[in-house]
Design an enzyme around this catalytic site. Structure first.
Site, PDB file in Angstrom:
ATOM      1  N   THR A   1       0.830  -1.184   0.154  1.00  0.00           N
ATOM      2  CA  THR A   1       0.063   0.001  -0.082  1.00  0.00           C
ATOM      3  C   THR A   1       0.743   1.262  -0.010  1.00  0.00           C
ATOM      4  O   THR A   1       2.249   0.933   0.365  1.00  0.00           O
ATOM      5  CB  THR A   1      -0.746  -0.212   1.196  1.00  0.00           C
ATOM      6  OG1 THR A   1      -1.667  -1.375   1.547  1.00  0.00           O
ATOM      7  CG2 THR A   1      -1.818   1.170   1.353  1.00  0.00           C
TER       8      THR A   1
ATOM      9  N   GLY B   1       1.668  -1.364   4.804  1.00  0.00           N
ATOM     10  CA  GLY B   1       2.036  -2.666   5.760  1.00  0.00           C
ATOM     11  C   GLY B   1       1.043  -3.577   6.040  1.00  0.00           C
ATOM     12  O   GLY B   1       1.391  -4.132   7.062  1.00  0.00           O
ATOM     13  N   GLY B   2       0.208  -3.612   5.293  1.00  0.00           N
ATOM     14  CA  GLY B   2      -0.900  -4.735   5.706  1.00  0.00           C
ATOM     15  C   GLY B   2      -1.322  -4.946   7.081  1.00  0.00           C
ATOM     16  O   GLY B   2      -1.963  -4.052   7.613  1.00  0.00           O
TER      17      GLY B   2
END
Length: 528
Positions: free
Chosen positions: A343, A424-425
């Site tokens: 992202t 960073g999920g």
């Protein structure tokens, strides 16, 4: 040492300096924060392609003075043909593949989000779309200097991407991973962006561009068709909200994990921690994260198939119960099912007081990897996050998959408005909590709150372990205390990509704007 950027006429923060410059130049030309963000979003899609692209999704939270914040959910749904049976008939009964055509099963939504956001700008104030896309087109046409981050990521993920149609000819140079500083030209993508500038953003979903993408996707095994593109439109939504002792907080609705980010801060607000950077601060946020993630993993999915709705997870009695389950001295046993994702987050503010929190993603690095040679667009693999078994996140036509993406915004009691976020999920809610509590609750300088050492509980992009990972700059006494409390600790380098690429922007009541960027990325925080 990085310091916050200060200005009186707005600012932009982005994880690549070219995107920040594109946004700043729009502000300097009299554009709004929304227009600056579209310019930055288009540019970041070109110059940071391993992290995002126009074949992915996006989410916005927009705060305008005197008005309730507005959310834009630009999350593309699953194709009409996307069913568990579709995948079972192709030999995938247990899980959706993560790369290739079968992984590209949701409509790319972010361009529709740009269009929806621009519709909020009065027509008589709007800059021409061509002006907003000019920098992105130029970078794609003339070439970008590949960052070290992109080069390392490409090398790391190449085994799973090299043979995906279109990837190698687009993102390798003479068949090799581009070195840092190499010129990478994306001529087809430049033509696509020029088409959008000439014909409007809706032309991504209607007409020849959509037909080209539909035919390419079908030829490579995807269930997406041109008709799925034509049926899509971004949604204007009411963000989730939470009242804490510091102000009113906002984040994105399901299927994003925005409810988890708010939940962590709501739980932590109940723990009575009075000092930052010590054991109580870190342990409290880590344990709050566990409580929020347990609920997320069990119940989060397409909002049309969730009961109760995500806003109800933030009721006082629910958060009180979660906080009561935290042992202030001992770590709850872990691990659990982690969520991945790649992202970018960006923030912008203008002289009128509008503040934008924006996030754009393709899920994994380079998404599905499937890249259309005629348009230069690679397609996200967000749909690989669907389950093929019954539940709130089960695959079905028109359904929206779980999203790690969640742009954050806070309207503080002292009159400040703060936009913040990260890539960073799995780490997004954790880094948001670190930045917010450091700056707002414990008074740390905005830039310092981002630069300071961070942690990650569990797995995120590029990592396979579920331990508590700490950057090595933490006080050794705090590390020892966390280990003694039962946390399974793993040490990271001083600055690690695993802890995300964060950013933040704060607008003060007197018009002063502070912006901060992450030294872990390639970005800039620029003021006007």
């Amino acid at each position: 040492m990085l310091k916050s950027s200060l200005g009186l006429n707005g600012g932009v923060t982005a994880p690549h300096r070219a995107a920040a410059l594109a946004g700043r130049d729009v502000l300097a030309a009299g554009g709004t924060a929304i227009e600056a963000m579209v310019a930055a979003a288009a540019t970041i899609a070109v110059v940071y392609p391993h992290m995002n692209g126009i074949g992915g999704d996006g989410f916005w939270i927009i705060h305008r003075p005197g008005q309730a914040p507005v959310g834009i959910s630009a999350c593309g749904p699953a194709a009409a043909l996307a069913t568990p049976e579709f995948y079972r008939d192709r030999g995938h009964a247990q899980a959706i593949p993560a790369r290739g055509g079968l992984a590209a099963l949701t409509v790319p939504g972010t361009i529709g989000g740009w269009e929806a956001a621009l519709s909020l700008v009065p027509e008589d104030r709007r800059l021409p779309l061509a002006d907003l896309l000019r920098d992105a087109i130029g970078h794609a046409r003339d070439g970008i200097a590949v960052t070290g981050n992109q080069s390392a990521c490409t090398a790391d993920k190449l085994p799973g991407l090299r043979d995906v149609p279109g990837f190698a000819e687009t993102y390798l140079i003479d068949g090799e991973v581009p070195k840092p500083g190499a010129r990478l030209v994306q001529a087809a993508l430049a033509s696509t962006l020029q088409h959008l500038a000439d014909n409007g953003l809706r032309s991504y979903y209607d007409g020849p561009l959509a037909r080209t993408h539909g035919a390419f996707l079908e030829a490579n095994g995807s269930p997406l068709r041109a008709s799925d593109f034509a049926a899509y439109a971004a949604q204007q939504v009411t963000p989730l909200t939470l009242r804490t002792s510091h102000g009113q907080l906002f984040n994105m609705i399901a299927p994003t994990q925005g409810v988890s980010s708010l939940g962590i801060l709501g739980i932590f607000d109940r723990l009575g921690v009075t000092e930052g950077e010590g054991f109580d601060h870190l342990h409290g946020l880590i344990e709050a994260t566990k409580q929020a993630f347990i609920r997320r993993n069990a119940d989060l999915g397409d909002p049309d198939h969730m009961d109760p709705r995500a806003q109800d997870w933030l009721l006082d009695d629910v958060l009180d119960g979660m906080a009561a389950r935290i042992d202030p001295k001992r770590a709850l046993d872990w691990p659990y099912d982690p969520k991945a994702g790649d992202t970018i987050w960006m923030g912008a503010s203008d002289s009128d007081g509008t503040v934008v929190s924006f996030i754009q993603s393709v899920f994994w690095e380079f998404g599905s990897g499937l890249t259309c040679p005629d348009t230069g667009v690679f397609f996200q693999n967000r749909g690989a996050g669907f389950s093929l078994t019954p539940g709130p996140n089960q695959l079905g036509p028109g359904r929206r998959p779980f999203h790690t993406l969640n742009p954050a915004l806070a309207r503080l009691d002292d009159g400040r408005v703060m936009a913040y976020g990260t890539m960073g999920g799995e780490g997004q809610p954790q880094t948001q909590a670190a930045v917010f509590t450091r700056h707002v609750q414990f008074g740390m300088d905005l830039q310092q709150a981002i630069t300071a050492p961070r942690w990650l509980l569990g797995k995120t992009w590029g990592d396979d372990t579920t331990s508590l990972k700490l950057e090595s700059r933490f006080d050794p006494a705090v590390v020892a205390a966390l280990k003694a409390a039962g946390h399974e600790v793993e040490m990271l380098p001083d600055f690690s990509d695993l802890t995300g690429h964060a950013g933040a922007l704060v607008r003060h009541p007197d018009g002063l704007v502070e912006t901060a960027t992450d030294p872990r990325a390639d970005g800039a925080a620029l003021s006007v």
